[in-house]
Scaffold this active site. Structure first.
Site, mmCIF file in Angstrom:
data_model
loop_
_atom_site.group_PDB
_atom_site.id
_atom_site.type_symbol
_atom_site.label_atom_id
_atom_site.label_comp_id
_atom_site.label_asym_id
_atom_site.label_seq_id
_atom_site.Cartn_x
_atom_site.Cartn_y
_atom_site.Cartn_z
ATOM 1 C CE1 TYR A 1 50.893 14.978 47.289
ATOM 2 C CE2 TYR A 1 53.167 15.576 47.810
ATOM 3 C CZ TYR A 1 51.988 14.912 48.130
ATOM 4 O OH TYR A 1 51.918 14.203 49.306
ATOM 5 C CE LYS B 1 49.607 16.292 50.767
ATOM 6 N NZ LYS B 1 48.492 15.885 51.658
#
Length: 276
Positions: A148, A152
């Site tokens: 994750y 990002k």
């Protein structure tokens, strides 16, 4: 005066996208509220000027169909695109399911790029705005969140490149470095199930996604971001949410050992790990 329009990805009830759709609707915009499953956007369909669209940002045919709908509804213009759709995956790097990590990238990275490409002509025609929901997670190596957080990081950087590339075309790009905001992303994350031979089995019960995720209320975040997209001047990196001050202003000056300690302290259970 021509009514402005906004398309928001990831508008499932309880999340940032849903709150943004409500706020833009209050401001009088025509809102295209999208979700992979439109039945999950809740009460949005009962609001005036809200059009629910099925949109899977990993499916080119779904993206093309959504673009065709918006084109027909607006005469070929889109004033604001908010790339919000995203998924979470918790797992130590050594135990990561590569297929699941790649699917996360399909949503969090390639989905943003594919959606932006599909609506680019409409945005250029409108001299519009793209708001990419990045995250301070992309600047923080939190244990168990490599997939994750790296996605990002990729979006934070891609968004800034896009800002430079779209500026000559009259389109503003906002890279929204988001901190803690109340949403359903943790509740929607799947349970962590470690392999039998994982080095981290002793803390498996402690490293599950949190159902008590807290932060800035989503409606307050939505009010702020709506202002930024409509002010006619904001561009580049903007910061909002819990812990953004720490990451932006304090983190760069902390010694590595202290920054590491703070990251581990914010990762449930990881601090219990003992050296082999």
């Amino acid at each position: 005066m021509t009514q402005k329009s906004v398309l928001i990805t990831g508008c499932s009830e309880g999340g940032i996208g849903h709150a943004l759709a409500v706020e833009y609707q209050k401001r009088g915009l025509k809102v295209f509220a999208t979700a992979r499953n439109p039945s999950k956007i809740g009460d949005l369909t009962s609001l005036p000027n809200v059009i629910a669209i099925a949109l899977d940002v990993t499916d080119p045919s779904s993206i093309a169909a959504a673009a065709k709908t918006v084109d027909a509804e607006t005469g070929g213009k889109l004033d604001i695109l908010v790339n919000n759709a995203g998924v979470m995956y918790h797992m130590p790097v050594l135990d990561m399911d590569i297929a699941k990590a790649k699917q996360l990238y399909e949503v969090n990275v390639w989905g943003v790029i594919s959606t932006t490409q599909a609506f680019a002509d409409m945005l250029v025609k409108a001299k519009g705005v793209v708001a990419n929901i990045g995250s301070i997670a992309g600047l923080s190596p939190l244990p168990l969140q490599a997939a994750y957080n790296s996605s990002k990081s990729a979006i934070n950087n891609t968004s800034e490149v896009l800002r430079l590339e779209l500026a000559p075309l009259g389109v503003r790009v906002l890279t929204v470095l988001t901190g803690g905001v109340t949403s359903e992303i943790e509740n929607n994350a799947e349970k962590v199930v470690l392999p039998e031979n994982s080095y981290y089995r002793s803390i498996e019960k402690d490293i599950q996604p949190s159902s008590n995720w807290t932060g800035l209320p989503a409606d307050k975040y939505a009010e702020w971001l709506t202002d930024k997209t409509l002010d006619g001047k904001s561009t580049g990196q903007i910061w909002k949410g819990e812990s953004t001050g720490l990451v932006r202003w304090v983190g760069p000056f902390l010694p590595q050992w202290l920054f590491d300690y703070l990251l581990i302290a914010h990762t449930k259970g990881f601090g219990k790990m003992q050296p082999l």
